[in-house]
Design a protein around this motif. Structure first.
Motif, short mmCIF file in Angstrom:
data_model
loop_
_atom_site.label_atom_id
_atom_site.label_comp_id
_atom_site.label_asym_id
_atom_site.label_seq_id
_atom_site.Cartn_x
_atom_site.Cartn_y
_atom_site.Cartn_z
N THR A 66 0.87 -1.21 0.09
CA THR A 66 -0.13 -0.07 -0.04
C THR A 66 0.78 1.30 -0.01
O THR A 66 1.87 1.34 0.54
N PRO A 67 0.54 2.51 -0.42
CA PRO A 67 1.10 3.83 -0.37
C PRO A 67 1.52 4.09 0.76
O PRO A 67 2.74 4.52 1.11
N GLU A 68 0.74 3.72 1.81
CA GLU A 68 0.99 3.88 3.29
C GLU A 68 2.19 3.07 3.71
O GLU A 68 3.11 3.66 4.53
N GLU A 69 2.13 1.73 3.53
CA GLU A 69 3.26 0.95 3.97
C GLU A 69 4.70 1.46 3.27
O GLU A 69 5.46 1.37 3.95
N ARG A 70 4.69 1.66 1.82
CA ARG A 70 5.77 1.92 1.16
C ARG A 70 6.43 3.07 1.61
O ARG A 70 7.63 3.41 1.96
N ASP A 71 5.43 4.35 1.96
CA ASP A 71 5.95 5.49 2.65
C ASP A 71 6.50 5.36 3.89
O ASP A 71 7.73 6.02 3.94
N ARG A 72 5.86 4.54 4.78
CA ARG A 72 6.54 4.37 5.98
C ARG A 72 7.95 3.70 5.80
O ARG A 72 8.78 3.99 6.71
N PHE A 73 8.19 2.83 5.00
CA PHE A 73 9.55 2.03 4.70
C PHE A 73 10.34 3.20 4.38
O PHE A 73 11.66 3.34 4.91
N TRP A 74 10.12 4.00 3.39
CA TRP A 74 11.17 4.94 2.95
C TRP A 74 11.38 6.19 4.07
O TRP A 74 12.31 6.41 3.97
N THR A 75 10.35 6.52 4.82
CA THR A 75 10.59 7.37 5.92
C THR A 75 11.39 6.76 6.87
O THR A 75 12.36 7.42 7.45
N ALA A 76 11.32 5.37 7.33
CA ALA A 76 12.21 4.83 8.25
C ALA A 76 13.61 4.58 7.69
O ALA A 76 14.59 4.57 8.66
N THR A 77 13.74 4.44 6.61
CA THR A 77 15.31 3.85 5.94
C THR A 77 15.77 4.76 5.40
O THR A 77 17.08 4.56 4.83
N THR A 78 15.42 6.06 5.10
CA THR A 78 16.08 7.14 4.39
C THR A 78 16.30 8.49 5.42
O THR A 78 15.48 8.43 6.24
N GLY A 79 17.35 9.23 5.23
CA GLY A 79 17.35 10.22 5.59
C GLY A 79 16.50 11.70 5.37
O GLY A 79 15.69 11.71 4.57
N GLY B 297 15.69 15.37 4.46
CA GLY B 297 16.00 16.27 3.03
C GLY B 297 15.08 15.79 1.67
O GLY B 297 14.58 14.75 1.97
N ALA B 298 15.28 16.50 0.76
CA ALA B 298 14.86 16.08 -0.45
C ALA B 298 15.59 14.96 -0.95
O ALA B 298 16.77 14.75 -0.95
N PRO B 299 14.69 13.80 -1.47
CA PRO B 299 15.19 12.64 -2.35
C PRO B 299 15.96 13.10 -3.10
O PRO B 299 15.61 13.93 -4.21
N ASP B 300 17.18 12.32 -3.64
CA ASP B 300 17.95 12.46 -4.92
C ASP B 300 17.15 11.62 -5.79
O ASP B 300 16.14 11.04 -5.89
N GLY B 301 17.79 11.67 -7.26
CA GLY B 301 17.15 11.39 -8.36
C GLY B 301 16.74 9.53 -7.95
O GLY B 301 15.79 9.06 -8.53
N TRP B 302 17.91 8.82 -7.51
CA TRP B 302 17.73 7.47 -7.30
C TRP B 302 16.58 7.34 -6.63
O TRP B 302 15.82 6.27 -6.71
N LEU B 303 16.53 7.86 -5.32
CA LEU B 303 15.52 7.56 -4.31
C LEU B 303 14.20 7.86 -5.01
O LEU B 303 13.11 7.39 -4.92
N THR B 304 14.11 9.00 -5.71
CA THR B 304 12.63 9.43 -6.41
C THR B 304 12.10 8.49 -7.36
O THR B 304 10.95 7.72 -7.36
N ARG B 305 13.24 7.70 -7.96
CA ARG B 305 12.60 6.70 -9.10
C ARG B 305 12.33 5.36 -8.15
O ARG B 305 11.52 4.69 -8.62
N MET B 306 13.17 4.96 -7.16
CA MET B 306 12.96 3.68 -6.41
C MET B 306 11.59 3.98 -5.85
O MET B 306 10.92 2.89 -5.49
N ARG B 307 11.22 4.92 -5.43
CA ARG B 307 9.91 5.27 -4.48
C ARG B 307 8.67 4.91 -5.28
O ARG B 307 7.69 4.83 -4.76
#
Length: 199
Positions: free
Chosen positions: A53-66, A68-78
């Protein structure tokens, strides 16, 4: 698809089409194939956290990344519609090899030349990657930074004995998927890495 084609086509995909979810039956095949991986003593000391779910994935990325604004890699991976976090369970191996048929009478971790709980979970992850290719999907295995693991555990209630060995993002490749600059190094040939009979 022929197995040799699956192997040749396997690569890490770093951009996904956010409008094409992974069909449930395909998701289940990914997981069914993962549990066919070999495991020492048939310990099967792995678990898989599935985030869709979008909520689960957002929670993952929030927990595992620092921050600040995401870089290009993180933007695409998300954009990946499916994340599978493979977790290894060392205690399953230590317990299994303390059983009578294995001949050890204790759970001494020092007996293990390498942490097979992580190795076997890595092999299960590879089966997810190969299955994704066979299903016409893209996938990427990447690590969770060690300093972010406590936040990941808290975000998803992961029990202490389970350790994330990484994460597999899965989805249909996006239009911005680019080849890694690392590929410029070229693939080493068997003549460079295979030693026959003696080093």
């Amino acid at each position: 698809m022929e197995f040799r084609d699956v192997v040749r086509r396997r690569r890490m995909v770093r951009d996904y089409d956010p409008d094409r979810p992974v069909p449930p039956e395909v998701r289940e095949r990914l997981l069914e194939h993962a549990i066919r991986a070999p495991s020492a003593g048939f310990s099967q000391g792995w678990a898989f956290l599935v985030l869709e779910t979008p909520e689960e994935r957002d929670r993952f990325w929030t927990a595992t990344t620092g921050p600040g604004a995401p870089d290009g890699w993180l933007t695409r991976m998300r954009r990946a519609p499916l994340l599978i976090v493979p977790l290894s369970h060392k205690d399953a191996y230590l317990d299994r090899y303390a059983e009578p048929d294995k001949g050890w009478t204790d759970r001494d971790e020092g007996r293990w030349p390498v942490p097979y709980w992580d190795v076997d979970t890595g092999m299960a992850s590879l089966l997810v990657l190969l299955t994704a290719v066979d299903e016409g999907l893209g996938a990427c295995f990447f690590g969770i930074p060690p300093e972010r693991v406590p936040a990941f555990r808290e975000a998803f209630g992961v029990p202490g004995p389970y350790r994330p060995v990484g994460c597999v993002s899965v989805g249909y490749p996006g239009t911005e998927d680019k080849r890694s600059p690392s590929l410029r190094r070229g693939r080493r040939g068997t003549d460079e890495v295979v030693h026959r009979g003696r080093w």
